[in-house]
Design an enzyme around this catalytic site. Structure first.
Site, PDB file in Angstrom:
ATOM      1  N   GLU A  35       0.856  -1.190   0.000  1.00 51.36           N
ATOM      2  CA  GLU A  35       0.000   0.000   0.000  1.00 51.36           C
ATOM      3  C   GLU A  35       0.884   1.229   0.000  1.00 51.36           C
ATOM      4  OE1 GLU A  35      -2.106   0.283   3.651  1.00 51.36           O
ATOM      5  OE2 GLU A  35      -3.130  -1.613   3.358  1.00 51.36           O
ATOM      6  N   HIS A  85      -3.490  -7.068  10.557  1.00 49.30           N
ATOM      7  CA  HIS A  85      -4.312  -8.050   9.843  1.00 49.30           C
ATOM      8  C   HIS A  85      -4.209  -9.450  10.452  1.00 49.30           C
ATOM      9  CE1 HIS A  85      -3.706  -5.453   5.928  1.00 49.30           C
ATOM     10  NE2 HIS A  85      -4.501  -4.867   6.790  1.00 49.30           N
ATOM     11  N   ASN A 122      -5.482  -6.752   1.638  1.00 50.67           N
ATOM     12  CA  ASN A 122      -6.165  -6.393   2.884  1.00 50.67           C
ATOM     13  C   ASN A 122      -7.370  -7.320   3.079  1.00 50.67           C
ATOM     14  OD1 ASN A 122      -5.155  -4.190   1.110  1.00 50.67           O
ATOM     15  ND2 ASN A 122      -5.066  -3.129   3.049  1.00 50.67           N
TER      16      ASN A 122
HETATM   17  P1  FAE Z   1     -13.197  -7.594  14.145  1.00 57.55           P
HETATM   18  O1  FAE Z   1     -13.571  -6.586  13.142  1.00 57.55           O
HETATM   19  O2  FAE Z   1     -11.896  -7.456  14.856  1.00 57.55           O
HETATM   20  O3  FAE Z   1     -14.385  -7.639  15.220  1.00 57.55           O
HETATM   21  C1  FAE Z   1     -14.331  -8.405  16.395  1.00 57.55           C
HETATM   22  C2  FAE Z   1     -15.098  -7.693  17.486  1.00 57.55           C
HETATM   23  O4  FAE Z   1     -15.263  -8.587  18.595  1.00 57.55           O
HETATM   24  C3  FAE Z   1     -14.390  -6.466  18.044  1.00 57.55           C
HETATM   25  O5  FAE Z   1     -15.270  -5.364  18.016  1.00 57.55           O
HETATM   26  C4  FAE Z   1     -14.026  -6.866  19.471  1.00 57.55           C
HETATM   27  O6  FAE Z   1     -14.027  -5.778  20.378  1.00 57.55           O
HETATM   28  C5  FAE Z   1     -15.080  -7.884  19.809  1.00 57.55           C
HETATM   29  N1  FAE Z   1     -14.685  -8.844  20.838  1.00 57.55           N
HETATM   30  C6  FAE Z   1     -13.498  -9.479  20.958  1.00 57.55           C
HETATM   31  N2  FAE Z   1     -13.512 -10.348  22.030  1.00 57.55           N
HETATM   32  C7  FAE Z   1     -14.777 -10.234  22.563  1.00 57.55           C
HETATM   33  C8  FAE Z   1     -15.402 -10.870  23.684  1.00 57.55           C
HETATM   34  N3  FAE Z   1     -14.771 -11.786  24.432  1.00 57.55           N
HETATM   35  N4  FAE Z   1     -16.672 -10.515  23.983  1.00 57.55           N
HETATM   36  C9  FAE Z   1     -17.315  -9.572  23.225  1.00 57.55           C
HETATM   37  N5  FAE Z   1     -16.757  -8.953  22.162  1.00 57.55           N
HETATM   38  C10 FAE Z   1     -15.500  -9.288  21.829  1.00 57.55           C
HETATM   39  O7  FAE Z   1     -13.198  -9.058  13.542  1.00 57.55           O
HETATM   40  N6  FAE Z   1      -8.439  -4.490   6.635  1.00 57.55           N
HETATM   41  C11 FAE Z   1      -8.730  -4.204   5.350  1.00 57.55           C
HETATM   42  O8  FAE Z   1      -9.261  -5.052   4.628  1.00 57.55           O
HETATM   43  N7  FAE Z   1      -8.445  -2.957   4.824  1.00 57.55           N
HETATM   44  C12 FAE Z   1      -7.835  -1.986   5.558  1.00 57.55           C
HETATM   45  O9  FAE Z   1      -7.613  -0.866   5.078  1.00 57.55           O
HETATM   46  C13 FAE Z   1      -7.477  -2.286   6.906  1.00 57.55           C
HETATM   47  N8  FAE Z   1      -6.814  -1.377   7.675  1.00 57.55           N
HETATM   48  C14 FAE Z   1      -6.599  -1.660   8.999  1.00 57.55           C
HETATM   49  C15 FAE Z   1      -6.029  -0.685   9.810  1.00 57.55           C
HETATM   50  C16 FAE Z   1      -5.889  -0.913  11.174  1.00 57.55           C
HETATM   51  C17 FAE Z   1      -5.256   0.134  12.031  1.00 57.55           C
HETATM   52  C18 FAE Z   1      -6.340  -2.136  11.742  1.00 57.55           C
HETATM   53  C19 FAE Z   1      -6.229  -2.403  13.222  1.00 57.55           C
HETATM   54  C20 FAE Z   1      -6.904  -3.110  10.935  1.00 57.55           C
HETATM   55  C21 FAE Z   1      -7.033  -2.893   9.566  1.00 57.55           C
HETATM   56  N9  FAE Z   1      -7.622  -3.849   8.743  1.00 57.55           N
HETATM   57  C22 FAE Z   1      -7.852  -3.562   7.432  1.00 57.55           C
HETATM   58  C23 FAE Z   1      -8.009  -5.181   9.258  1.00 57.55           C
HETATM   59  C24 FAE Z   1      -9.522  -5.346   9.448  1.00 57.55           C
HETATM   60  O10 FAE Z   1     -10.034  -4.268  10.193  1.00 57.55           O
HETATM   61  C25 FAE Z   1      -9.769  -6.690  10.168  1.00 57.55           C
HETATM   62  O11 FAE Z   1      -9.269  -7.721   9.344  1.00 57.55           O
HETATM   63  C26 FAE Z   1     -11.242  -6.945  10.425  1.00 57.55           C
HETATM   64  O12 FAE Z   1     -11.798  -5.944  11.240  1.00 57.55           O
HETATM   65  C27 FAE Z   1     -11.462  -8.299  11.076  1.00 57.55           C
HETATM   66  O13 FAE Z   1     -12.850  -8.585  11.065  1.00 57.55           O
HETATM   67  P2  FAE Z   1     -13.475  -9.639  12.052  1.00 57.55           P
HETATM   68  O14 FAE Z   1     -14.916  -9.720  11.788  1.00 57.55           O
HETATM   69  O15 FAE Z   1     -12.673 -10.899  11.989  1.00 57.55           O
END
Ligand code: FAE
Length: 547
Positions: free
Chosen positions: A403, A488, A526
Site C-alpha cells: 500500500e 491483519h 487487505n
Molecule cells: P473484528 O472486526 O476485529 O471484530 C471483532 C469484534 O469482537 C471487536 O469489536 C471486538 O471488540 C469484539 N470482541 C473481541 N472479544 C470479545 C469478547 N470476548 N466478547 C465480546 N466482544 C468481543 O473481527 N483491513 C482491510 O481489509 N483494509 C484496511 O484498510 C485495513 N486497515 C486496517 C487498519 C488498522 C489500524 C487495523 C487495526 C486493521 C485494519 N484492517 C484492514 C483489518 C480489518 O479491520 C480486520 O481484518 C477486520 O476488522 C477483522 O474482522 P473480524 O470480523 O474478523
C-alpha cells in the site's frame, strides 16, 4: 452529517501548531506535543442490553465484519439475535463535540486500556513520540503477544471503526492459496459481489486522483513504482469518495483531509455502523450490548449453551456478570478474540470436545512497514488524505503487495510510506497458559524476515532506480523496518480444520466461527472483504440447513 453541524471539527479547527507538531497516518500516528485532555464520551442513553438469565435463539460474540454479516442475515430470515460487544457503542460525541479523536491528538478515546499510546509509527527523527493518556476503553487495542503487537478495533463495528477502509478483493489466481476448500466460482460470482455491495465499496475517480493535492504522495508512489517496472493499481475503499471531493473543495467538514484515521473517522468513512449495522438496526430484531465481554460458553444442561458475560465500565472493570442461555452461538470476536476464547474454553474443560486444530494456523498477513526518503525535487505534499487509494503489486514475482500510505503531517516531509502485505509462510499457535491464566501466542519477531525480504524486492529496486534511501528514524533509532506488528490478524480456528467447510465447530452442534479466525493466515491483500464474503457464504448455508 451536514455542514451546519460543523463546529470547527474539520481541519479549520485543528490548529496549525498542532498540525506541525503532529503527524498521523494509517502507518502510524505521531503527536509530538499536542495536549492530552480527557474527552470522555458522554454517557450513552441507556439502550436495552441483554438481560441476565435470558434464553435467546442466537447470540453473536463481536460486532465486526463476521458478526455483522451473521446478525443481519439471521435477522432478515426472521431470527431474533443478541450481539455482544466488549467495546463501546461509539455513537455519542465527547465533550469536544466529536465521537472520535484525531490521529494527531490521541486522548483517552484512542487506546484500549493503556496509559500510554502505542503508535505504530513510534518515532520521528528518531525521537520517541508516544505519550501518556488516561486509561479508558478506547477504540484501538494494541494487544501485545511475545514477538508481535496485534492492532484491533474495539467497539460496535469492530475493525471497521479504525481501519483504512481499503476494500480489496484478492486476484482470483491467488484465491486457491487463501481458502483452498472454498469454491472460487461461488465466491467470485456471488459472495464477493454481495460483500462489496453490502460494504459500499468504491474506487477513486482517476481524473480527480491525477489533479488533487491530497494524493500527490500517491502519485509520487505511482511514478516511482512504474519507473522501476512495477504495476501500480488503484485500490477500492469504503470511504465516500464524493464526500472527500467536497472536503477538498472546502464544502464539507474534513475527515480524511483532517488526518482522521486509526482512532475513528468522524465523517466520510463508511464503517459498519453506516452499512451492515444500520441495516441490522432497521430489522428491529437485533439487540446490541456494548461494553459486554463474553468470558465463557459451555453446554447447558437443558440444551443450547450457557454464556457468561461481564458487563464492564470505561475503566475496564466488571460491574455486573450476566449468565444467559443461547440455542446457537456465533464466535465473531475477530481472529485473536475468537482464538483466545476457544483455546481457553477447550483447555479449561468448558468445551473439551473442540478438536486439536483450535488455536492453530494463525498468521499476520505478512504485514511489514517501511519509509523512504525522497529527493527534494519529489515532494509528497503537505496535505495528504488519510485514505490510501493505491498499491504496488509484486505478489507474483516477489510475494509483496505494498500500500502506498499517507503521512499526513500538514508539512512537507519528502517521505514515502508503505504497508506491505507479503506471502510470509510462518504460522503461530495460541496455547492456554494455566499458570498465568491467559492465552499465549508463540509468534517470533524473527519470523518477519521473509516479509522484509519480500518487501525489499520492491523497495530496494525503487531506491536503486531513484538514488534514494530508506528512512531509519520512524520505528526506533536506526530501524528501517517495523517488523513487530500486524493490522491483519488471521486464523486460529481455520475453516475445514477447526470447523467444517462452513464454520460449524467440530465437536459441538450449534457453535460457529464466522470471522477472520477462519482464514489461514494470509489473504494476499487487505482482508476485510474476504472475511465479509466468506461470512456471507457461510451464513447462507447455515440459515438454509441449520435453522
Ligand atoms: P473484528 O472486526 O476485529 O471484530 C471483532 C469484534 O469482537 C471487536 O469489536 C471486538 O471488540 C469484539 N470482541 C473481541 N472479544 C470479545 C469478547 N470476548 N466478547 C465480546 N466482544 C468481543 O473481527 N483491513 C482491510 O481489509 N483494509 C484496511 O484498510 C485495513 N486497515 C486496517 C487498519 C488498522 C489500524 C487495523 C487495526 C486493521 C485494519 N484492517 C484492514 C483489518 C480489518 O479491520 C480486520 O481484518 C477486520 O476488522 C477483522 O474482522 P473480524 O470480523 O474478523
Amino acid at each position: 452529517m451536514s455542514d451546519s453541524t460543523m463546529n470547527g471539527n474539520g481541519s479549520e479547527g485543528v490548529s496549525r501548531r498542532r498540525f506541525i507538531a503532529g503527524t498521523g497516518s494509517i502507518l502510524g500516528a505521531v503527536a509530538l506535543s499536542a495536549q492530552v485532555t480527557p474527552a470522555r464520551a458522554a454517557a450513552a442513553p441507556a439502550a436495552a442490553t441483554i438481560d441476565n438469565g435470558a434464553r435467546v435463539p442466537v447470540l453473536v460474540i463481536g460486532t465486526g465484519y463476521g458478526g455483522s454479516v451473521a446478525a443481519l442475515r439471521l435477522a432478515q430470515a426472521g431470527v431474533s439475535v443478541q450481539m455482544v460487544e466488549m467495546g463501546m457503542a461509539w455513537d455519542t460525541p465527547g465533550s469536544d463535540g466529536k465521537i472520535f479523536c484525531n490521529t494527531t491528538a490521541p486522548d483517552n478515546r484512542s487506546y484500549w486500556l493503556r496509559t500510554k499510546t502505542k503508535q505504530p509509527l513510534s518515532n520521528f527523527f528518531g525521537i520517541p513520540i508516544d505519550k501518556s493518556i488516561p486509561r479508558y476503553t478506547g477504540i484501538l487495542d494494541a494487544e501485545d503477544f511475545s514477538g508481535i503487537t496485534v492492532y484491533q478495533g474495539r467497539g460496535v463495528g469492530g475493525g471497521s471503526l479504525v481501519n483504512g477502509g481499503m476494500a480489496v478483493t484478492p486476484k482470483r489466481e491467488n484465491f486457491g492459496a487463501i481458502l483452498p476448500s472454498v469454491n472460487a466460482d461461488e465466491m467470485y460470482n456471488t459472495y464477493y459481489p454481495r460483500a462489496n455491495a453490502g460494504l459500499g465499496v468504491g474506487t477513486i475517480d482517476p481524473a480527480w486522483f491525477d489533479t488533487t493535492d491530497c494524493y500527490q504522495y500517491a502519485r509520487v508512489g505511482r511514478k516511482q513504482a512504474q519507473r522501476s517496472g512495477f504495476p501500480f493499481v488503484f485500490v477500492p475503499d469504503v470511504y465516500d469518495w464524493d464526500y472527500m471531493k467536497q472536503e477538498a473543495a472546502g464544502t464539507a467538514t474534513k475527515s480524511a483531509l483532517a488526518g482522521e484515521i486509526l482512532y475513528g473517522n468522524n465523517y466520510g468513512k463508511k464503517s459498519l455502523q453506516k452499512t451492515y449495522i444500520a441495516q441490522i438496526k432497521a430489522t428491529g430484531r437485533v439487540t446490541i450490548s456494548p461494553q459486554h465481554k463474553v468470558t465463557s460458553v459451555t453446554p447447558a444442561s437443558g440444551g443450547g449453551y450457557t454464556v457468561v458475560i461481564d458487563q464492564i465500565n470505561t475503566s475496564g472493570d466488571t460491574t455486573a456478570t450476566k449468565t444467559v442461555t443461547a440455542d446457537k452461538v456465533f464466535f465473531a470476536a475477530g481472529s485473536v478474540g475468537t482464538s483466545k476464547l476457544l483455546t481457553k474454553l477447550k483447555a479449561t474443560g468448558a468445551l473439551p470436545n473442540l478438536n486439536s486444530e483450535i488455536g492453530k494456523g494463525w498468521g499476520d498477513n505478512g504485514n511489514v512497514m517501511c519509509g523512504r526518503a525522497n529527493h527534494i525535487w519529489d515532494p509528497t505534499g503537505a496535505l495528504q488524505a488519510t485514505i490510501p487509494c493505491g498499491g504496488i503489486d509484486n505478489w507474483a514475482a516477489g510475494g509483496a503487495f505494498a500500500e502506498v500510505a499517507p503521512l499526513p503531517t500538514g508539512i512537507e516531509t519528502f517521505a514515502s510510506f508503505y504497508l506491505s502485505i507479503t506471502k510470509n509462510p510462518n504460522r503461530a499457535t495460541f496455547t492456554w497458559n494455566a499458570a498465568a491464566g491467559r492465552v499465549d501466542l508463540n509468534w517470533q519477531t524473527a519470523w518477519k524476515q521473509p516479509s522484509i525480504d519480500m518487501a525489499k524486492t520492491i523497495f530496494d529496486k525503487i531506491n536503486a532506480k531513484e538514488g534514494t534511501i530508506y528512512r531509519t528514524d520512524l520505528f526506533g533509532v536506526y530501524k528501517v523496518w517495523n517488523d513487530t506488528l500486524t493490522y491483519h490478524p488471521l486464523g486460529g480456528a481455520v475453516l475445514n480444520k477447526a470447523t467444517d467447510n462452513y464454520g460449524r465447530l467440530h465437536g459441538y452442534s450449534g457453535l460457529y466461527v464466522i470471522d477472520g479466525a477462519l482464514i489461514p493466515g494470509n489473504t494476499s491483500v487487505n482482508p476485510f472483504v474476504t472475511i465479509t464474503a466468506l461470512a456471507e457464504r457461510n451464513i447462507e448455508k447455515i440459515i438454509a440447513t441449520d435453522l
